[in-house]
Design an enzyme around this catalytic site. Structure first.
Site, PDB file in Angstrom:
ATOM      1  N   SER A 132      -2.720  -0.779   3.041  1.00  0.00           N
ATOM      2  CA  SER A 132      -1.685  -0.958   2.028  1.00  0.00           C
ATOM      3  C   SER A 132      -0.562   0.031   2.267  1.00  0.00           C
ATOM      4  CB  SER A 132      -2.269  -0.718   0.629  1.00  0.00           C
ATOM      5  OG  SER A 132      -1.260  -0.668  -0.360  1.00  0.00           O
ATOM      6  N   TYR A 185      -6.728   3.958  -5.904  1.00  0.00           N
ATOM      7  CA  TYR A 185      -6.484   2.879  -4.939  1.00  0.00           C
ATOM      8  C   TYR A 185      -5.851   3.456  -3.675  1.00  0.00           C
ATOM      9  CZ  TYR A 185      -4.469  -1.309  -2.823  1.00  0.00           C
ATOM     10  OH  TYR A 185      -4.122  -2.304  -1.942  1.00  0.00           O
TER      11      TYR A 185
END
Length: 279
Positions: free
Chosen positions: A133, A146
């Site tokens: 990501s 995250y």
């Protein structure tokens, strides 16, 4: 023709990667929790082999890998795509929420990779594609856990790119920005159950409030993103990182600038921490 093993292929970028790989002429193993939930175009395709796999069920992983090898004889590309998000200030996130996230995003990836590597070492070739990501190179408020999981993915992938080179196996982490999938839906994204009012109006909760506005209006096109992932993976040599999307490239430039700003004021004193007798 190569054999691709794609986790989390029932929807989103995983399903689009499976479609793009098929369009390029490859065979695809779709490893999903419930094969019945595969899109019809994948479920009925003659070159798609669905296997039931929850990557957090460590004991079930070897059987899924063995089934893929029995069906196609090899695994050339592993796409570690299965994962989800978690929003909330770090103080709001419970230990159970954090561990559940890491069980999927990090340990699931580790365990699937570990199961596939003997197959690739036996072949003397293979490519690992880990879906990371933008949050894997830049920590942002409201997504600290995250980000931590995706920083871990990037670190694992970088290490594997060197560790596995003697066996002819390459490793790449893909770091997408925001793509127009259902990743921001509740099916893919959790919010900390405990909300602390003190964070209202601060950056951590601004991120929470942004989600409803951004959902299904994201900048990136998952079909185009998946096509590029397949194109890059099909080349002879993988890059260590594939920075994917306009917003990723923009934030990468910000990150590079921050690194320079952090390094320069302290460069000489940092160098001076060496022993006086160091050459």
């Amino acid at each position: 023709m190569s054999v691709w093993f794609v986790t989390g292929a029932s929807r989103g970028i995983g399903a689009e990667i499976a479609r793009a790989a098929l369009a390029a002429g490859h065979d695809v193993v779709t490893a999903v929790r419930d094969p019945k939930r595969l899109p019809e175009d994948l479920k009925g395709h003659e070159r798609v082999f669905p296997v039931a796999l929850d990557v957090t069920d460590t004991a079930a992983i070897p059987a899924a890998v063995d089934a893929a090898v029995t069906r196609f004889g090899r695994i050339d590309v592993l796409v570690n795509n299965a994962g989800r998000g978690l929003l909330g200030a770090l103080e709001e996130i419970t230990d159970a929420e954090a561990r559940s996230l890491f069980d999927l995003n990090v340990f699931g990836l580790i365990n699937v990779t570990r199961a596939v590597l003997p197959v690739m070492r036996g072949q003397g070739s293979g490519k690992l594609v880990h879906i990371g990501s933008r949050s894997g190179f830049e920590g942002e408020p409201g997504v600290s856990l995250y980000s931590a999981s995706k920083f871990a993915v990037a670190g694992i992938s970088e290490a594997l790119s060197v560790e596995l080179a003697p066996f002819g196996i390459q490793s790449m982490v893909v770091e997408p920005g925001v793509f127009r999938t259902d990743f921001l839906d509740s099916t893919s994204l959790s919010v900390a159950a405990h909300r602390i009012p003190a964070y209202d109006g601060t950056p951590a909760h601004v991120t929470l409030d942004w989600i409803d506005e951004a959902n299904h209006a994201q900048l990136g096109d998952p079909v185009k993103g998946a096509a590029l992932i397949v194109e890059v993976t099909s080349a002879e040599k993988l890059p260590t990182h594939l920075y994917l999307g306009r917003d990723t490239l923009e934030r990468l430039e910000v990150k590079i600038g921050r690194i320079r700003d952090d390094v320069e004021p302290w460069r000489e004193k940092s160098l001076a921490t060496a022993h006086d007798d160091a050459a």
